[in-house]
Design a protein around this motif. Structure first.
Motif, short mmCIF file in Angstrom:
data_model
loop_
_atom_site.label_atom_id
_atom_site.label_comp_id
_atom_site.label_asym_id
_atom_site.label_seq_id
_atom_site.Cartn_x
_atom_site.Cartn_y
_atom_site.Cartn_z
N ILE A 162 0.79 -1.32 -0.14
CA ILE A 162 0.35 -0.30 -0.29
C ILE A 162 1.04 1.27 0.22
O ILE A 162 0.23 2.40 -0.21
N ARG A 163 2.22 1.15 0.41
CA ARG A 163 3.07 2.49 0.14
C ARG A 163 3.30 2.26 -1.88
O ARG A 163 3.20 4.23 -1.89
N GLY A 164 2.89 1.58 -2.51
CA GLY A 164 2.91 1.92 -3.69
C GLY A 164 1.38 2.88 -4.27
O GLY A 164 0.73 2.99 -3.57
N PRO A 165 1.49 2.85 -5.63
CA PRO A 165 0.89 4.53 -6.17
C PRO A 165 -0.52 3.40 -6.26
O PRO A 165 -0.85 2.07 -6.30
N VAL A 166 -1.43 4.35 -6.16
CA VAL A 166 -3.15 3.39 -6.34
C VAL A 166 -2.83 3.47 -8.17
O VAL A 166 -3.41 3.74 -8.68
N PRO A 167 -3.74 1.74 -7.98
CA PRO A 167 -3.95 1.36 -9.27
C PRO A 167 -4.32 2.65 -10.15
O PRO A 167 -6.43 2.47 -9.60
N PRO A 168 -5.59 2.65 -11.37
CA PRO A 168 -6.12 2.99 -12.07
C PRO A 168 -7.28 2.32 -11.50
O PRO A 168 -7.09 0.82 -11.37
N TYR A 169 -8.60 2.44 -12.01
CA TYR A 169 -9.66 1.68 -11.99
C TYR A 169 -10.79 2.47 -12.89
O TYR A 169 -10.89 4.59 -12.83
N GLU A 170 -11.71 1.95 -12.75
CA GLU A 170 -13.46 2.38 -13.79
C GLU A 170 -13.91 2.65 -12.02
O GLU A 170 -14.36 2.03 -11.60
N GLY A 171 -14.59 3.86 -11.95
CA GLY A 171 -15.40 4.82 -10.97
C GLY A 171 -16.48 3.91 -11.11
O GLY A 171 -17.23 3.86 -11.98
N ARG A 172 -17.47 3.27 -10.23
CA ARG A 172 -18.86 2.65 -9.61
C ARG A 172 -19.42 2.97 -8.24
O ARG A 172 -18.60 3.29 -7.66
N PHE A 173 -21.13 3.17 -8.29
CA PHE A 173 -21.16 3.14 -6.85
C PHE A 173 -20.87 1.79 -6.06
O PHE A 173 -21.55 1.21 -6.36
N LEU A 174 -20.40 2.54 -4.66
CA LEU A 174 -20.50 2.14 -3.54
C LEU A 174 -20.91 1.92 -2.49
O LEU A 174 -21.46 3.11 -2.50
N HIS A 175 -21.22 0.83 -2.56
CA HIS A 175 -22.04 0.86 -0.80
C HIS A 175 -20.98 1.62 0.05
O HIS A 175 -20.75 2.25 0.95
N ARG A 176 -19.44 0.82 0.18
CA ARG A 176 -18.60 1.34 0.87
C ARG A 176 -18.27 0.56 2.67
O ARG A 176 -17.31 1.33 3.35
N ASP A 177 -19.19 -0.02 2.90
CA ASP A 177 -19.94 -0.46 4.12
C ASP A 177 -20.10 -1.32 4.10
O ASP A 177 -21.32 -2.09 4.58
N PHE A 178 -20.29 -2.61 2.80
CA PHE A 178 -21.33 -3.95 2.75
C PHE A 178 -20.28 -4.98 3.28
O PHE A 178 -19.63 -5.02 3.19
N HIS A 179 -21.22 -5.77 4.28
CA HIS A 179 -20.92 -6.65 4.97
C HIS A 179 -21.83 -7.35 5.97
O HIS A 179 -23.05 -6.63 5.37
N PRO A 180 -21.57 -8.50 6.29
CA PRO A 180 -23.35 -9.17 6.67
C PRO A 180 -23.75 -9.01 8.30
O PRO A 180 -25.12 -8.53 8.17
N GLY A 181 -23.35 -7.36 8.52
CA GLY A 181 -23.89 -6.87 9.55
C GLY A 181 -25.16 -5.93 9.34
O GLY A 181 -25.80 -5.12 9.50
N ASN A 182 -24.96 -5.44 7.82
CA ASN A 182 -25.45 -4.17 7.55
C ASN A 182 -26.67 -5.10 5.94
O ASN A 182 -26.77 -4.63 5.19
#
Length: 320
Positions: A179-199
């Motif tokens: 994670i010290r390295g550069p952020v990889p390129p990506y195509e943006g999408r709509f994220l929940h950002r806290d998706f897990h079984p508790g939600n």
């Protein structure tokens, strides 16, 4: 308990605010604390309707000073999501009212409709639920909002990672280097950002666990725009800590089997999964507490730390 005593569990200004958003002739007849959340107080409000029936609402209030500080942004994100999700096929609560700056309530609050179902955190039936989680996340990433939410944020840096006591030091050092390295390129999408079984809410027939189905996805306060790999990574880490490292390592495969598309390069997929895993190192106690309150009493901080170590090590062994 009388209605008055139950109503006292919601602070007076907030109670008055809720009442202003009820239909004419409606009143609160029961208030129940909901447990399992790590960032806010949750209350289920049973509303008596004019025709003698009832309906339920959910009240979320941010009361902890740390979370109050971030509540306005989170509630605005959640409001945006709940406003745009109807009609998308993603089962989310309906927005009733929001007070993001506590202009009318004692604390920043949101009032929404109540969804059927319950969170399921047990190991039993997991082989059925994981594919359902994966398909649901693919559907969320397919949402094309009229207005994009804010760009994602990451929750750790290479300098703030807390290596657990007794962890595989070499694996963690290698992960931190990732994670010290550069952020990889990506195509943006709509994220929940806290998706897990508790939600995620499920209905599970008592006599037929394989007939489980998802009835709702809640807690949209971190809704973001960013790489789908980050949402997948977050659910993967949660599964690893809740149910064991093997399930965390399995989830990305389940996501792809459900039709999801992850980063093409193994190094890019590793970056996001490691970044999310390392973020948990800073908040193990916070993560473990609501799971224990929900009945997973064996998930002590130490157990969760050991699972996190095994998961991070597994990532580095398998993908590094």
């Amino acid at each position: 308990m009388t209605d008055h005593e139950e109503a006292a569990t919601v602070r007076p200004l907030t109670l008055a605010w809720v009442n202003r958003h009820l239909e004419v002739g409606e009143r609160i007849v029961r208030i129940e604390a909901l447990h399992g959340g790590a960032t806010a107080e949750m209350r289920r409000l049973t509303i008596g309707t004019r025709d003698g029936g009832t309906r339920d609402l959910v009240l979320r209030s941010f009361v902890d000073p740390f979370f109050v500080e971030h509540a306005e942004d989170g509630l605005n994100r959640e409001t945006g999501a709940l406003t745009q999700l109807p009609g998308t096929g993603v089962p989310a609560p309906g927005l009733v009212a929001v007070d993001p700056t506590a202009a009318q309530c004692e604390y920043p609050s949101l009032l929404m409709t109540h969804l059927a179902g319950r969170t399921v955190l047990d190991d039993e039936g997991l082989e059925t639920r994981v594919p359902l989680l994966a398909r649901q996340l693919v559907a969320i990433h397919g949402v094309r909002p009229a207005e994009r939410p804010r760009k994602y944020v990451t929750l750790t840096t290479a300098d703030t990672v807390v290596t657990p006591k007794g962890a595989d030091a070499a694996a963690w050092a290698a992960a931190i280097d990732v994670i010290r390295g550069p952020v990889p390129p990506y195509e943006g999408r709509f994220l929940h950002r806290d998706f897990h079984p508790g939600n995620v809410l499920f209905e599970v027939p008592p006599s037929r666990p394989a007939g489980a189905r998802i009835t709702g996805v809640v807690d949209w306060a971190a809704t973001s725009w960013g790489p789908v790999d980050l949402d997948v990574a977050h659910c993967s880490t949660n599964l690893a800590l809740l149910h064991g490292p093997a399930w965390g390592l399995r989830f990305a495969e389940a996501y792809e089997e459900a039709g999801g598309v992850l980063a093409a390069a193994a190094s890019e997929r590793l970056y996001w999964r490691v970044r999310d895993g390392l973020a948990f190192s800073e908040e193990v106690r916070l993560v473990a507490r609501p799971w224990r309150e929900a009945g997973r009493t064996e998930l002590t901080t130490r157990v969760v730390e050991e699972r996190l170590d095994a998961y991070v090590t597994g990532l580095m062994d398998g993908l590094g």
